[in-house]
Design a protein around this motif. Structure first.
Motif, mmCIF file in Angstrom:
data_model
loop_
_atom_site.group_PDB
_atom_site.id
_atom_site.type_symbol
_atom_site.label_atom_id
_atom_site.label_comp_id
_atom_site.label_asym_id
_atom_site.label_seq_id
_atom_site.Cartn_x
_atom_site.Cartn_y
_atom_site.Cartn_z
ATOM 1 N N GLY A 32 28.953 117.914 93.268
ATOM 2 C CA GLY A 32 28.604 119.192 92.300
ATOM 3 C C GLY A 32 27.760 119.947 92.835
ATOM 4 N N PHE A 35 29.760 121.961 95.169
ATOM 5 C CA PHE A 35 30.908 122.895 94.711
ATOM 6 C C PHE A 35 29.958 124.319 94.280
ATOM 7 C CE2 PHE A 35 33.385 119.226 92.937
ATOM 8 C CZ PHE A 35 34.287 119.300 94.070
ATOM 9 N N LEU A 36 28.707 124.083 93.673
ATOM 10 C CA LEU A 36 27.909 125.232 93.333
ATOM 11 C C LEU A 36 27.639 126.061 94.457
ATOM 12 C CD1 LEU A 36 25.174 123.879 90.930
ATOM 13 C CD2 LEU A 36 26.960 125.628 90.571
ATOM 14 N N ALA A 39 30.676 128.090 95.148
ATOM 15 C CA ALA A 39 30.957 128.968 93.953
ATOM 16 C C ALA A 39 30.127 130.368 94.146
ATOM 17 C CB ALA A 39 30.797 128.291 92.724
ATOM 18 N N VAL A 40 28.715 130.089 94.380
ATOM 19 C CA VAL A 40 27.804 131.246 94.405
ATOM 20 C C VAL A 40 28.205 131.773 96.023
ATOM 21 C CG1 VAL A 40 25.506 131.560 95.135
ATOM 22 C CG2 VAL A 40 26.108 130.384 93.340
ATOM 23 N N ARG A 42 31.135 132.185 97.628
ATOM 24 C CA ARG A 42 32.474 132.683 97.337
ATOM 25 C C ARG A 42 32.394 134.038 96.329
ATOM 26 N NH1 ARG A 42 36.692 133.571 94.325
ATOM 27 N NH2 ARG A 42 38.656 133.399 95.337
ATOM 28 N N PHE B 80 27.096 117.735 83.352
ATOM 29 C CA PHE B 80 27.820 118.274 84.627
ATOM 30 C C PHE B 80 28.080 119.744 84.469
ATOM 31 C CE2 PHE B 80 31.241 118.852 87.763
ATOM 32 C CZ PHE B 80 30.448 118.757 89.193
ATOM 33 N N ILE B 84 26.470 123.504 85.931
ATOM 34 C CA ILE B 84 27.184 124.736 86.524
ATOM 35 C C ILE B 84 27.262 125.883 85.804
ATOM 36 C CG2 ILE B 84 29.669 125.295 87.168
ATOM 37 C CD1 ILE B 84 29.947 122.429 88.214
ATOM 38 N N THR B 87 23.739 127.660 85.997
ATOM 39 C CA THR B 87 23.570 128.061 87.313
ATOM 40 C C THR B 87 24.230 129.231 87.337
ATOM 41 O OG1 THR B 87 23.410 125.732 88.068
ATOM 42 C CG2 THR B 87 23.451 127.598 89.847
ATOM 43 N N PHE B 88 25.582 129.401 87.004
ATOM 44 C CA PHE B 88 26.073 130.855 86.876
ATOM 45 C C PHE B 88 25.385 131.897 86.027
ATOM 46 C CE2 PHE B 88 29.220 128.869 89.495
ATOM 47 C CZ PHE B 88 29.886 129.764 90.269
ATOM 48 N N TYR B 91 22.505 132.904 87.992
ATOM 49 C CA TYR B 91 23.012 133.626 89.288
ATOM 50 C C TYR B 91 23.658 135.036 88.943
ATOM 51 C CZ TYR B 91 25.273 134.988 93.492
ATOM 52 O OH TYR B 91 25.724 135.779 94.529
#
Lengths: 204, 94
Positions: A32, A35-36, A39-40, A42, B80, B84, B87-88, B91
């Motif tokens: 995970g 993956f993060l 993603a960031v 990307r 999980f 995610i 965090t997004f 960000y």
């Protein structure tokens, strides 16, 4: 077997599986995190990621997805076989799973060697001269598929141990927790690939 | 104690699940050709999530596990997803 013994055996199996699940959760968060990061970066370097991802062969990726999905089914079926006391079929199905895992690794070998031929590997001069985003993409590609391939190898070893255990009777219709837990591990390998495949190969 | 209390899944049910998973893979590969623009990533991840759930429920036998394991597995996946998503949000709102 007495009622008490049956009861204890069931509790053993339940706790054994519980322990395996808790371990799998830690694995989930290990990937995970990657993956993060993917993603960031990307989001930050979408054009570079798009360009670099075109280097990957979607056909090989799809073929490997099929190998892992079929192997996930064969390992699940092997548990049904052992529960039904069909030792021969269980051995065949676990063997088939190992074979499919081997095919996956073979594909991975060809895929990586093809990239190595073009000097695309961590630390190479070609890679160092690529734009920042492409460098990050290939770094993450090798890290994620490499860590996944390591899990495939561990899964293969676990399944091979099961073949020995089924043969000598340690894993049988009365006692198959070892096969169930190895199966759970193998499914995790499949789950991770299910996410890696679209992220690396499809989203271009 | 043969099979006491443990559910035996049929070979057919496993085969059906595999067919569904292969079909979803085919859709996922085909979908990249259709170009959904900004939604391409979303569509790919949505299909991947459906596949993951299918494997967990059927191949990993969670369907037939105790309520405790069911709750724990779903709980961890919610956690999980939260990690995610948070965090997004962090960000993108920086």
């Amino acid at each position: 077997m007495s009622v008490q013994a049956i009861h204890n055996e069931r509790i053993d199996s339940e706790t054994g599986k519980l322990g395996m699940w808790i371990f799998l959760f830690t694995e989930l968060f290990l990937f995970g995190g990657l993956f993060l990061v993917y993603a960031v970066f990307r989001a930050k370097y979408s054009a570079d990621f798009h360009h670099a991802a075109e280097e990957l062969n979607t056909f090989i990726g799809t073929l490997n997805t099929v190998f892992l999905l079929v192997s996930s089914m064969t390992v699940a079926m092997s548990i049904t076989a052992i529960q039904k006391d069909d030792k021969k079929l269980a051995l065949f199905l676990v063997g088939l799973t190992v074979l499919l895992a081997g095919l996956f690794m073979m594909n991975k070998y060809f895929e990586w060697s093809h990239k190595f031929e073009f000097k695309i590997y961590p630390g190479s001069e070609v890679l160092k001269n690529l734009p920042q985003g492409e460098l990050l993409f290939f770094g993450l590609y090798y890290m994620m598929t490499g860590l996944h391939a390591l899990h495939v190898l561990i899964g293969m070893i676990l399944l091979l141990i099961n073949i020995v255990k089924i043969k000598n009777g340690t894993v049988s219709s009365n006692h198959y927790l070892h096969l169930e837990n190895s199966g759970l591990y193998w499914h995790l390998v499949d789950l991770i690939w299910i996410f890696l495949f679209p992220l690396l190969y499809l989203i271009t | 104690m043969k099979n006491e209390g443990s559910h035996i899944s049929s070979y057919t049910s496993h085969a059906v699940v595999l067919i569904a998973l292969l079909a979803l893979t085919a859709i996922s590969v085909a979908a990249t050709e259709w170009h959904f623009g900004a939604f391409t990533v979303g569509v790919a991840l949505l299909i991947a999530s459906i596949k993951v759930a299918t494997v967990i429920i059927n191949f990993m036998h969670v369907k037939h596990e105790s309520l405790f394991i069911k709750a724990m597995v779903s709980g961890v996946f919610v956690l999980f997803a939260a990690v995610i998503v948070i965090t997004f949000i962090d960000y993108y709102l920086r």
